[in-house]
Design a protein around this motif. Sequence first.
Motif, PDB file in Angstrom:
ATOM      1  N   VAL A  13       0.144   0.355   8.056  1.00  0.00           N
ATOM      2  CA  VAL A  13       1.097  -0.001   9.105  1.00  0.00           C
ATOM      3  C   VAL A  13       0.536  -1.204   9.859  1.00  0.00           C
ATOM      4  O   VAL A  13      -0.627  -1.209  10.266  1.00  0.00           O
ATOM      5  CB  VAL A  13       1.320   1.177  10.081  1.00  0.00           C
ATOM      6  CG1 VAL A  13       2.226   0.768  11.222  1.00  0.00           C
ATOM      7  CG2 VAL A  13       1.878   2.383   9.347  1.00  0.00           C
ATOM      8  N   VAL A  14       1.383  -2.233  10.035  1.00  0.00           N
ATOM      9  CA  VAL A  14       0.996  -3.424  10.779  1.00  0.00           C
ATOM     10  C   VAL A  14       1.778  -3.435  12.085  1.00  0.00           C
ATOM     11  O   VAL A  14       3.004  -3.347  12.077  1.00  0.00           O
ATOM     12  CB  VAL A  14       1.285  -4.710   9.971  1.00  0.00           C
ATOM     13  CG1 VAL A  14       0.907  -5.940  10.782  1.00  0.00           C
ATOM     14  CG2 VAL A  14       0.551  -4.688   8.638  1.00  0.00           C
ATOM     15  N   ALA A  15       1.067  -3.538  13.204  1.00  0.00           N
ATOM     16  CA  ALA A  15       1.698  -3.634  14.525  1.00  0.00           C
ATOM     17  C   ALA A  15       1.055  -4.826  15.234  1.00  0.00           C
ATOM     18  O   ALA A  15      -0.082  -4.734  15.703  1.00  0.00           O
ATOM     19  CB  ALA A  15       1.496  -2.348  15.313  1.00  0.00           C
ATOM     20  N   GLY A  16       1.762  -5.953  15.253  1.00  0.00           N
ATOM     21  CA  GLY A  16       1.185  -7.173  15.826  1.00  0.00           C
ATOM     22  C   GLY A  16       0.033  -7.639  14.958  1.00  0.00           C
ATOM     23  O   GLY A  16       0.200  -7.882  13.762  1.00  0.00           O
ATOM     24  N   ASN A  17      -1.164  -7.716  15.534  1.00  0.00           N
ATOM     25  CA  ASN A  17      -2.346  -8.117  14.778  1.00  0.00           C
ATOM     26  C   ASN A  17      -3.234  -6.935  14.410  1.00  0.00           C
ATOM     27  O   ASN A  17      -4.394  -7.115  14.030  1.00  0.00           O
ATOM     28  CB  ASN A  17      -3.162  -9.133  15.589  1.00  0.00           C
ATOM     29  CG  ASN A  17      -2.452 -10.464  15.695  1.00  0.00           C
ATOM     30  OD1 ASN A  17      -1.693 -10.838  14.799  1.00  0.00           O
ATOM     31  ND2 ASN A  17      -2.675 -11.172  16.789  1.00  0.00           N
ATOM     32  N   VAL A  18      -2.713  -5.705  14.535  1.00  0.00           N
ATOM     33  CA  VAL A  18      -3.489  -4.500  14.235  1.00  0.00           C
ATOM     34  C   VAL A  18      -2.988  -3.873  12.946  1.00  0.00           C
ATOM     35  O   VAL A  18      -1.797  -3.617  12.788  1.00  0.00           O
ATOM     36  CB  VAL A  18      -3.398  -3.480  15.393  1.00  0.00           C
ATOM     37  CG1 VAL A  18      -4.142  -2.202  15.039  1.00  0.00           C
ATOM     38  CG2 VAL A  18      -3.932  -4.083  16.676  1.00  0.00           C
ATOM     39  N   VAL A  19      -3.903  -3.629  12.018  1.00  0.00           N
ATOM     40  CA  VAL A  19      -3.579  -2.976  10.755  1.00  0.00           C
ATOM     41  C   VAL A  19      -4.196  -1.584  10.785  1.00  0.00           C
ATOM     42  O   VAL A  19      -5.396  -1.430  10.989  1.00  0.00           O
ATOM     43  CB  VAL A  19      -4.134  -3.766   9.551  1.00  0.00           C
ATOM     44  CG1 VAL A  19      -3.849  -3.036   8.246  1.00  0.00           C
ATOM     45  CG2 VAL A  19      -3.559  -5.177   9.525  1.00  0.00           C
TER      46      VAL A  19
END
Length: 190
Positions: A13-19
Motif C-alpha cells: 500500500v502506498v500512501a503519499g511517500n510511505v510504502v
Amino acid sequence: VTASDDADWVEVVVAGNVVTVTAAANEGEAREAVVAISFAGDSKTVAISQAAKPAEGGSEPVTVSLTMKDLGLANGATVNGKEIKVDDNVTLVFKQGGASNPPAYYDSGEAIRMYQNGATLDVSAGGKTITSIKLTFAQNHYYIAADSGSFTAEAAERTWTGEATAVKFTSTGTDKSHRAYVAAIEVTYQ
C-alpha cells in the motif's frame, strides 16, 4: 512513489511517500517475494522472505536445574564473567556490573552472591526460547529485577515467566541487607 510485488501473499500500500508492506501468515513452506519501489525516476527492489510454518506441536519444553553448591566452588571464589553451563543450551553469566564487589560463591547460604547496586545475571538458552526461570535465594537476599517478562514478588523463591532467548537479572538493592544470593536455578525452554 509507486510500488508493486510479485506474490499473492504480500500486500503493498502506498500512501503519499510511505510504502507499507504486509505479509499473510505462512501456512506452508518457506517463501520469498520481491517488492519493486519507484520514486523520482529511480527504482529499488526489496526481497522479502518468510520462514516455513512451524511443525505442529513445536518442540517439547525442557527443564534443567542447577544448585550452586554442586558447582564445587571454593568458599569466596569469584565467578565474575565466567560462563556456567547448566546444560548444552543454558548458560549463566554473573557480572559485577555497578556493584562494588564481583559476584562470588560462599558456603554460608551455599549461594552465589550478587552484590547491591547493579550486579547482573545473564541467563541464555543458545537461541532456544526460555519460558520460565525459577530462582531460589538464600538468607532472605532476593532483591533483583528482570529486563523482560513477568517476575513474582520478592521472596525466597521467585519465578520469571515470558518468552525470551536471554534474560538479564540486575540486583536492585542499595545496601548490604538488600542483595541477591542465588542458591539454585531452574530454567524451562523449548
